[in-house]
Scaffold this active site. Structure first.
Site, PDB file in Angstrom:
ATOM      1  N   ARG A  57       8.794 -15.827  -5.554  1.00  0.00           N
ATOM      2  CA  ARG A  57       7.604 -15.206  -4.548  1.00  0.00           C
ATOM      3  C   ARG A  57       8.309 -14.960  -3.462  1.00  0.00           C
ATOM      4  NH1 ARG A  57       4.631 -18.038  -1.283  1.00  0.00           N
ATOM      5  NH2 ARG A  57       4.758 -20.098  -2.482  1.00  0.00           N
ATOM      6  N   TYR A 110      -7.723   8.184  -1.032  1.00  0.00           N
ATOM      7  CA  TYR A 110      -8.205   7.252  -2.206  1.00  0.00           C
ATOM      8  C   TYR A 110      -9.278   6.511  -2.062  1.00  0.00           C
ATOM      9  CZ  TYR A 110      -7.460   3.995  -6.213  1.00  0.00           C
ATOM     10  OH  TYR A 110      -7.420   3.382  -7.082  1.00  0.00           O
ATOM     11  N   ASP A 182       0.688   6.928   3.418  1.00  0.00           N
ATOM     12  CA  ASP A 182       0.592   6.871   2.016  1.00  0.00           C
ATOM     13  C   ASP A 182       1.159   8.190   1.259  1.00  0.00           C
ATOM     14  OD1 ASP A 182       0.037   6.754  -0.561  1.00  0.00           O
ATOM     15  OD2 ASP A 182      -1.831   5.804  -0.296  1.00  0.00           O
ATOM     16  N   LYS A 207       2.853   5.153  -9.950  1.00  0.00           N
ATOM     17  CA  LYS A 207       2.623   6.609 -10.107  1.00  0.00           C
ATOM     18  C   LYS A 207       4.136   7.355 -10.390  1.00  0.00           C
ATOM     19  CE  LYS A 207      -1.796   5.831  -9.380  1.00  0.00           C
ATOM     20  NZ  LYS A 207      -1.778   4.339  -8.735  1.00  0.00           N
TER      21      LYS A 207
END
Length: 392
Positions: A57, A110, A182, A207
């Site tokens: 982590r 978005y 973004d 993506k």
């Protein structure tokens, strides 16, 4: 050696041979924990005075390899991989915010980003103002004394609004705010926001970076200090860690990003030109078309083409768009983007259904808008499918 082309960077960055075996493919390290040599070095590792891995982590060799690749592609000092694109968005927006702070965000963005800002940030006393970031005066009017972040999507989802990153960054920095971009639609192959003055660049790596529709992940790139804070807050403390297997898949996808992005961009431009000239289409949004309001800005700040996304409205409104959606056979009906497959979606009823209708209208998202994510299929096959679908 001269600065390598992005296609070369995509293949080699972050992929040094494994020192243990000499393998040229970085190994997939699935271990959750790492052994220490002795008490002193264990303490030094946790104190941060010695480099090395502690717990996945906190950091993992495979994930780190992917991060180095994205940092190199973005021209960044560092990058942080996260569990999803929305984890990257949330981390990048909130890492330095406190109650009472203010955010200016692109009006067209978005819907899940908008929902997070609308529903989540407000619960913690953070106010958001939406502005047309393509209009510098609108951005200037929206920025306040306590604005800490200007959040930009460019090209924006789904209407491909283009924001002048350099101009917004200069304005924001002069007013004491940072800028996060973004850049998912552009990918690192078509745009480098950090070189234009942005402080952070964010991707849904699911993506175009992945490109094959088989992994979920996000990544943020920026300065070493910003990425250190982001890693501590969003990954270590909040737990939005990327799995090593996902990082391995994403790194493999990123190696072919330039090939896929170039092919998709070339095909998208040709399809956009044909759609714009077709009497069955009312309007087309694509930054590579001279008719696009942001075309000149896109020419300055994008490179190697204008991306794989096209937005358009079919003449006849919503019903005509739905007929096209139902009739396509080669094009897949799916909500993602940046895939090797061409994907078609209806934003108002899918990706942006959570956005209030008035906010959709303000962002230019009509009920009849269609979004096409162009893949790597042959242009004539794609046009044939769209042409047949548009026939009445």
């Amino acid at each position: 050696m001269t600065k390598p082309h992005p296609a070369t960077v995509a293949v080699h960055a972050g992929d040094e041979p494994d020192p243990a075996t000499g393998a040229i493919e970085p190994p997939l390290v699935l271990s959750s924990a790492y052994a220490f040599e002795d008490a002193a070095r264990t303490a030094a590792r946790f104190a941060g005075t010695e480099e090395g891995f502690i717990y996945t982590r906190w950091g993992n060799p495979t994930v780190e390899s992917f991060e180095r690749k994205i940092a190199a592609l973005e021209g960044a000092e560092a990058a942080v991989a996260l569990a999803s694109g929305m984890a990257a968005v949330h981390g990048a927006i909130t890492v330095d915010l406190r109650a009472g702070d203010h955010v200016v965000a692109s009006a067209s963005l978005y819907a899940e980003t908008a929902r997070m800002m609308r529903d989540r940030l407000s619960r913690f006393g953070i106010e958001v103002t939406y502005a047309d970031t393509a209009d510098l005066d609108a951005v200037g009017s929206a920025v306040r004394e306590h604005t800490r972040v200007v959040w930009v999507e460019t090209p924006a989802n789904p209407v491909l609004t283009i924001t002048d990153i350099r101009a917004v960054a200069e304005l924001a920095h002069a007013r004491g705010a940072s800028v996060a971009v973004d850049s998912t639609f552009a990918t690192p192959y078509h745009q480098q926001p950090l070189a234009l003055g942005a402080d952070l660049v964010v991707h849904s790596a699911t993506k175009g970076i992945c490109g094959h529709g088989d992994a979920i992940g996000g990544v943020v790139a920026g300065s070493i200090d910003a990425c250190r804070r982001l890693r501590a807050d969003a990954v270590r403390a909040s737990g939005a860690a990327m799995s090593p297997f996902t990082a391995w898949v994403l790194a493999r996808g990123a190696r072919t990003l330039p090939l896929r992005a170039e092919r998709a961009s070339t095909t998208a431009l040709e399809l956009a030109r044909r759609l714009e000239a077709d009497p069955r289409i009312d309007r087309v949004w694509y930054p590579g078309l001279s008719s696009h309001p942001g075309h000149e800005v896109a020419r300055r700040q994008m490179r190697n083409g204008f991306g794989a996304l096209i937005a358009f409205e079919v003449r006849g409104g919503v019903e005509a768009g739905q007929r096209l959606y139902d009739r396509v056979r080669l094009v897949a009906r799916a909500v993602s983007l940046g895939d090797v497959r061409t994907l078609l979606t209806h934003p108002a009823s899918t990706t942006h259904v959570s956005m209030p209708p008035e906010q959709r209208r303000a962002a230019g998202i009509s009920d009849g808008l269609m979004r096409l994510s162009v893949g790597i299929e042959h242009v004539e096959d794609l046009w044939s499918d769209l042409d047949e679908g548009l026939c009445r």
